[in-house]
Each structure stands twice: as C-alpha cells, then as structure tokens.
Design an enzyme around this catalytic site. Sequence first.
Site, PDB file in Angstrom:
ATOM      1  N   SER A   1     -34.990 -31.424  14.269  1.00 35.21           N
ATOM      2  CA  SER A   1     -36.197 -31.390  15.094  1.00 35.21           C
ATOM      3  C   SER A   1     -37.255 -30.533  14.418  1.00 35.21           C
ATOM      4  CB  SER A   1     -35.869 -30.797  16.460  1.00 35.21           C
ATOM      5  OG  SER A   1     -35.619 -29.419  16.324  1.00 35.21           O
ATOM      6  N   LYS A   2     -38.459 -30.625  14.959  1.00 30.04           N
ATOM      7  CA  LYS A   2     -39.557 -29.836  14.431  1.00 30.04           C
ATOM      8  C   LYS A   2     -39.227 -28.344  14.563  1.00 30.04           C
ATOM      9  CE  LYS A   2     -44.354 -28.820  15.513  1.00 30.04           C
ATOM     10  NZ  LYS A   2     -44.322 -27.652  14.632  1.00 30.04           N
TER      11      LYS A   2
END
Length: 505
Positions: free
Chosen positions: A262-263
């Site tokens: 994920s970011k």
Amino acid sequence: MDERKVRVRFAPSPTGPLHIGGVRTALYNYLFAKQHQGDLIFRIEDTDSNRFVLGAEEYILESFEWLGIRFDEGVGFGGNYGPYRQSERREIYRKYVEALLDNGTAYVAFDTPEELNAKRKEMKNFQYDATTRMQMCNALTLSKEEVDAWLAEGKQYVVRFKVEPNIDVHVEDLIRGDVVVRSSVLDDKVLYKSADDLPTYHLANIVDDHLMGVTHVIRGEEWLPSAPLHVLLYRAFGWEDTMPCFAHLPLLLKPEGNGKLSKRDGDRLGFPVFPLEWRDPATGESSSGYRESGYLPEALINFLALLGWNPGNDREIFSMDELIEWFDLAHCSKSGARFDYEKAKWFNHEHILRKDDEEIADMFIPILQEHGVEAPREKVVAVVGMMKDRVSFVKDLWDTCKFFFVAPTEYDEKTRTKHWKEDSPRYMIELADLLEGLHDFSLQNQETTVMQWIADKRYNTGAIMNAFRLTLVGEGKGPHMFDISALLGKEETLRRMRRAIAVLK
Ligand code: GLU
C-alpha cells in the site's frame, strides 16, 4: 479463436495516480502484445463519476511515455474502435442493457438505498440473488403495469444481472488454470444505473472487451472475483465464441509481513509506490515517484517485470526488447510477489552500468550545473566512466565525484590525523616537483615515474599515496590516484598539492 489477432488492453479508472501494481499490469500487457505482434489498447474506465480525479488520465499517459510502454490505440492514440473513454460510450451501452432486458438475463429493480439498507439490517449477510430477489421491489415481483408506470414517471431504477443459481462457472485462467465458482455465491450485480445513465464497471468492461476485439484479459488478482460474472455476461450476450482468455496476475505484497503493498508502506519505509510524483488536486498532498527519485525507466521496468514472473532460470537483467522476447504468462506465479525495494535500487545500479557513459553524463551535467559546476563534457564522460560503478543513482555521482570538479577547501580531520605525518609536506614538495617536470602527464607515465622515484628513494608507497590523495581529494576516498591526477591535469594537480602543503603544513 486462436486465429484472432492478439488484442489486449490496459483499462485504468482515472481515480488517482497509477499505482505501481497497475504499471506492472500494463507492462505485462505490453510485453504480451509485442511478442505476439498484437495490439495494446488504452481504455479509460470512467463510469464512476464520483471517483473521478482531475489530472489522473494525463498522469497515467505521462507515466507510460516515461517508461517506454507504447499503446497502439486508445485515448490519446486514436484507433478504429473508439471512443475509448467509457463516459463517451453511453449510447452503445444503453443498447446492450436493452438486449439483456429483452432476453431475460437482466431485470429492472427499484429498491431505494434506504430499502436496501433496511433489508441488510433485517437479514444477516443479505445478498441480492436468487434466494432474495423475490422479496424485493423489481420487475420480477411487480406487475408489468406497475413497472411501466414507474418508468413513465421517471422513478430511478437500476438494471440487475439475473444470476442463475447452482451452476458451476469456469474461468479459464492462463496463470491459475480452471477456476470454478458456484454461481450461487454471486449476487445479482447492478449493470446500469438510471440516475447517471451509465453502466457499471462490469457491463461496460464486457461490452468494450467484446466490441474492441480483446482476446486476452491480463489484469491484477483483485479482479479475479469478478471474472465468473464476466464469463456469465459473455454467455448472456451469446458471445462465448469470442470470450477472452483470462490471466490474473499475482498481488504485490508488502516488503515485510502480510498483505498487499500500500501507499502507507511506501511512506513508512521511504520508497515511492507511484511511477511519477503526484500532487493530489484536492488536498495538495504530494507523493513521491520513481522518476523524481532518480530511477532509470529501464530499471523500473526490469524490476517490475520480475515481480510475479521469472524467465525459468536465474537471469535477472533484461532490457525491454529482451523482456518482449522472454516474457511468458506460463511463468507467472500464482502466489503474491514480495515488493523488495532494495532490489529496485540494485536494478538501477545495474542499468546505470549498462548505459553508455555519454548518456549518464547527459543526466549528470544538469546536476553539476545545479551545484554551479560547468565542466567540459569529455571530462564529465570520463568521470562517469570511472565512477558509475559506485552509485545506485545518477544524482549520487555528485557526492562521489565532486572532487573532480571542485578543489577541496577543507581536509577531512580523520584522514589528516591518520595520513598527514611530519614528513608528508617534504614528500609532497618532492612529488610536486617531480610531477611538474613531466611533459607527458598520462596516467601511465605518471605511474612509472612516481613508482621509480619511490623505489629509488626507498620511500613507503602507502605513506606517499595516502598523503597525495589527501591533497587532491581532501579525504581518503576515490579511485586509483593516477586516474585522479591524470583526469585533473597537471596544472590543477599541482595547484591542489601546493595549496594542501601550505594549509596542512
Ligand atoms: N477499470 C479497472 C481498473 O481500474 C479494469 C479492470 C480490468 O482490467 O478488467 O483496474
């Protein structure tokens, strides 16, 4: 069906910057298309206007431009199957929604969001399907007159797919084999919403894949749960003969621990998850990109190619052309690919080594200029050739090589204590005089002359060389000493030596 020309598509929704996993999906589609002399289509799936983000489409196009992933047709490229933006294809979809309503594989439903919520509260795990649809407000439970009256009144409705229960739906997946799902677990998905006169992703996606002649659907694993519905939709339209082959790519996993990349992992561990820097138009928040972090597009391509695919041996370095030759969906793994950021840096280093010194010099020159250095191109090329094996990023060449361009003004304290002894000034004066007398200042000639002098005088080579290095570099690092002095040239070498002798005493 195998006779058809290979046509694949990359079909992002413009909901923000392109995630690195999406870049990999596009890359695999590109490699597959190229190796089969097929076409790669760029389609924008923007039927969900609530999630539309301004600038996302341009961002995606710029990313592929930078990476060298070329499309044959689509938004921004033209082609015979347009428009390629789904929001511009309303009329087309309307016709296909009608077709499903006419053949009874879809039906109109009027349930309001409130009614659906009430139902969800009333029934645990409520799903709109064969077991519940007869309790709901739709064309299957209302009379034809009621339905017509509501439609005439302009009451909002959706069109739902009528999933037949208890059948085995087979998804033929080139990576996962025969994936079988019992239709009863599927819900009667909404295919069209009258409120925005647009189809949902599922309908638009199938209609477009069919009309655009798509032969292979290569996409992320997150779309695997939708695939059985897509197979059923192809059948409902009577398009079995042109059903594409599916290939669902493995997830990209966090660098450590479980779950999908994920970011937040990028923010926490300090690496980009987007190809280019992105500035969120709503919040103004920016996220780093591979390009701005100093990656070569070749390196990012190579790194991503091997996240979920392997050549069947331990080779790791590939150019784009080599990937086109070697790539093979059969060698894609089913299990997730761990995102090893350190490996990305290694790939960058390896690709820097493989690039011409001239090309790297062209990237380094603007960095030198930012530091106020104007140097002859040949000198930059020579420095790059000598030093590029020491860096992972072109921008790191500055720290590693700046002494070639800027004379030291200070001398590292530790190196000084260790290598600048009482005799050092005397040695350096002798050496400077020796070098001054040389007509031929080539590396070879300096080396032979100096080594002969050291041998004749029975000096200690280490003591001389370490002090010499301190005078030219200002610290204890750098390549072979005569490489440095030859590159600096006689005048500059002597200037630095004399200054050091004066300053260090
Ligand atoms: N619009 C979908 C996405 O954003 C496309 C999924 C597919 O390739 O079918 O990824």
